[in-house]
Scaffold this motif. Sequence first.
Motif, PDB file in Angstrom:
ATOM      1  N   MET A  92       0.835  -1.149   0.009  1.00  0.00           N
ATOM      2  CA  MET A  92      -0.076   0.085   0.262  1.00  0.00           C
ATOM      3  C   MET A  92       1.011   0.999   0.113  1.00  0.00           C
ATOM      4  O   MET A  92       1.872   1.336   0.731  1.00  0.00           O
ATOM      5  N   LYS A  93       0.590   2.264  -0.765  1.00  0.00           N
ATOM      6  CA  LYS A  93       1.270   3.348  -0.951  1.00  0.00           C
ATOM      7  C   LYS A  93       1.042   4.465   0.152  1.00  0.00           C
ATOM      8  O   LYS A  93      -0.007   4.271   0.565  1.00  0.00           O
ATOM      9  N   ASN A  94       2.046   5.129   0.462  1.00  0.00           N
ATOM     10  CA  ASN A  94       1.832   6.219   1.598  1.00  0.00           C
ATOM     11  C   ASN A  94       1.099   7.464   0.983  1.00  0.00           C
ATOM     12  O   ASN A  94       1.036   7.473  -0.391  1.00  0.00           O
ATOM     13  N   PRO A  95       0.438   8.028   1.973  1.00  0.00           N
ATOM     14  CA  PRO A  95      -0.235   9.287   1.297  1.00  0.00           C
ATOM     15  C   PRO A  95       0.628  10.176   0.598  1.00  0.00           C
ATOM     16  O   PRO A  95       1.792  10.327   1.172  1.00  0.00           O
ATOM     17  N   ILE A  96       0.240  10.864  -0.482  1.00  0.00           N
ATOM     18  CA  ILE A  96       1.007  12.088  -0.921  1.00  0.00           C
ATOM     19  C   ILE A  96       0.812  13.162  -0.005  1.00  0.00           C
ATOM     20  O   ILE A  96      -0.108  13.433   0.433  1.00  0.00           O
ATOM     21  N   GLU A  97       1.903  14.042   0.075  1.00  0.00           N
ATOM     22  CA  GLU A  97       1.790  15.454   0.607  1.00  0.00           C
ATOM     23  C   GLU A  97       1.425  16.419  -0.602  1.00  0.00           C
ATOM     24  O   GLU A  97       2.149  16.405  -1.650  1.00  0.00           O
ATOM     25  N   VAL A  98       0.483  17.442  -0.290  1.00  0.00           N
ATOM     26  CA  VAL A  98      -0.110  18.275  -1.508  1.00  0.00           C
ATOM     27  C   VAL A  98       0.120  19.662  -0.700  1.00  0.00           C
ATOM     28  O   VAL A  98      -0.537  19.941   0.264  1.00  0.00           O
ATOM     29  N   SER A  99       0.886  20.531  -1.401  1.00  0.00           N
ATOM     30  CA  SER A  99       1.151  21.755  -0.722  1.00  0.00           C
ATOM     31  C   SER A  99       0.844  22.662  -1.982  1.00  0.00           C
ATOM     32  O   SER A  99       0.812  22.679  -3.001  1.00  0.00           O
ATOM     33  N   TRP A 100       0.541  24.016  -1.350  1.00  0.00           N
ATOM     34  CA  TRP A 100       0.159  25.005  -2.128  1.00  0.00           C
ATOM     35  C   TRP A 100       1.504  25.966  -2.125  1.00  0.00           C
ATOM     36  O   TRP A 100       2.527  25.626  -1.455  1.00  0.00           O
ATOM     37  N   ALA A 129       2.792   7.291  -9.485  1.00  0.00           N
ATOM     38  CA  ALA A 129       3.280   5.825  -9.790  1.00  0.00           C
ATOM     39  C   ALA A 129       4.511   5.667 -10.192  1.00  0.00           C
ATOM     40  O   ALA A 129       5.048   4.798 -10.120  1.00  0.00           O
ATOM     41  N   VAL A 130       5.103   6.858 -10.650  1.00  0.00           N
ATOM     42  CA  VAL A 130       6.724   6.764 -10.970  1.00  0.00           C
ATOM     43  C   VAL A 130       7.454   7.302  -9.857  1.00  0.00           C
ATOM     44  O   VAL A 130       8.669   7.163  -9.950  1.00  0.00           O
ATOM     45  N   GLY A 131       6.804   7.521  -8.658  1.00  0.00           N
ATOM     46  CA  GLY A 131       7.713   7.571  -7.303  1.00  0.00           C
ATOM     47  C   GLY A 131       7.695   9.103  -6.675  1.00  0.00           C
ATOM     48  O   GLY A 131       8.198   9.395  -5.844  1.00  0.00           O
ATOM     49  N   ILE A 132       6.729   9.954  -7.174  1.00  0.00           N
ATOM     50  CA  ILE A 132       6.419  11.191  -6.710  1.00  0.00           C
ATOM     51  C   ILE A 132       5.556  11.026  -5.546  1.00  0.00           C
ATOM     52  O   ILE A 132       4.438  10.593  -5.709  1.00  0.00           O
ATOM     53  N   GLU A 133       5.970  11.681  -4.144  1.00  0.00           N
ATOM     54  CA  GLU A 133       5.169  11.679  -3.072  1.00  0.00           C
ATOM     55  C   GLU A 133       4.857  13.013  -2.506  1.00  0.00           C
ATOM     56  O   GLU A 133       4.118  12.883  -1.486  1.00  0.00           O
ATOM     57  N   ALA A 134       5.334  14.006  -2.983  1.00  0.00           N
ATOM     58  CA  ALA A 134       5.037  15.380  -2.653  1.00  0.00           C
ATOM     59  C   ALA A 134       4.831  16.329  -4.002  1.00  0.00           C
ATOM     60  O   ALA A 134       5.759  16.053  -4.830  1.00  0.00           O
ATOM     61  N   PHE A 135       3.549  16.987  -3.968  1.00  0.00           N
ATOM     62  CA  PHE A 135       3.504  17.962  -4.815  1.00  0.00           C
ATOM     63  C   PHE A 135       3.153  19.299  -4.530  1.00  0.00           C
ATOM     64  O   PHE A 135       2.527  19.479  -3.306  1.00  0.00           O
ATOM     65  N   ILE A 136       3.989  20.174  -4.974  1.00  0.00           N
ATOM     66  CA  ILE A 136       4.018  21.592  -4.520  1.00  0.00           C
ATOM     67  C   ILE A 136       3.256  22.551  -5.906  1.00  0.00           C
ATOM     68  O   ILE A 136       3.871  22.417  -6.786  1.00  0.00           O
ATOM     69  N   LEU A 137       1.898  22.903  -5.549  1.00  0.00           N
ATOM     70  CA  LEU A 137       1.107  23.323  -6.810  1.00  0.00           C
ATOM     71  C   LEU A 137       1.043  24.714  -6.774  1.00  0.00           C
ATOM     72  O   LEU A 137       1.074  25.441  -5.397  1.00  0.00           O
ATOM     73  N   SER A 138       0.536  25.269  -7.408  1.00  0.00           N
ATOM     74  CA  SER A 138       0.088  26.763  -7.486  1.00  0.00           C
ATOM     75  C   SER A 138      -0.599  27.317  -8.808  1.00  0.00           C
ATOM     76  O   SER A 138      -0.672  26.537  -9.510  1.00  0.00           O
TER      77      SER A 138
END
Length: 355
Positions: free
Chosen positions: A1-9, A320-329
Amino acid sequence: MKNPIEVSWFSALCDDDYEFLGQSDPMLASSWEHCRNIVLAAEKGGFDNILLPSGYTLGLDTTAFASAIATLTTRIKLLMAVRIGESWPPQLARQIATLDQISGGRLNINIISSDLPGDKMDSEPRYRRTVEAMQILKTLLNGEHLSIDGEHYKIDLDPPRMKTVSGKCPPLYFGGLSPAAKDAAAEGCDVYLMWPETVQGAKDLVEDMTARAAKFGRTLKYGFRAHVIVRETEAEARAYADRLLSKLDAQQGDAIRNKSLDTQTFGVAHQAELRAQSEANDGYLEDNLWTGIGRARSGCGAAIVGDPDQVLAKIEAYRAVGIEAFILSGYPHINECDMFARYVLPKLDHGRLVI
């Protein structure tokens, strides 16, 4: 089971907020009130973290802003950017510990391998200095005695009395595409950040950095920095992307990109290459990845564009390719923060990144 991803603004501390790209708007200029409101909107919207960027020539001082906003928030983590060329690492360690205490343990650090403004250093030694600085921060903030006889720092020092809430150094986020930057990340950071890439490009970079980190006996987490435009339909999202550029001319775009101190880096050059590759397809490098933002911005130059399901699918493809944190704007930052929080964030399995 994958860890939750971190979603940042993202809070636009560096004079980077627009209704129309390239058109200055006094109501969207960096100010305490405007940037504070972005952070509060992100916390209310449910984001896990928020990037507080730093630029020498533009906008607000990041450390001062972080100190103030920490007292007005209760849940969201603060990803504070620090410019190593402008800092003395032992003093920076004490600042970080103090800010972490003020925030109740909610501080993360984005390391920028900057010059001291007005004093240019070649890239490779600058990155070696950054590795030493990260070593100093980790040693002191982990409560250990520091003894370093390096190329740039020669220090023998006990840790400061002020400690972080956890007693450990906060996670260090760091990015860069040159060979020296990649090696610095592999050796010293906890989360390697990349600017927009195709899904295959992100996969290749994760594999490259995993191999580099293994040479130091280390593992990394991976983060993805991008803009986003989400609307109820793909047609509406693409129309809004076109609207963002509707008042921009090439000369204005060049002037905006050249204001930044990072205009000659590998990463900026790569964003320009991706933008050139997309020209034959209305700026879309691949499905739902639009490079038009880079026409009026140095650095992170592409946006995920689409309806809620398309944006969700794109994020899951990167995951799916390994990204666990997203910094969006997005532009304007408060408006797009609300759009993403309403349409996409509730559908994501997300939470603070575990290091």
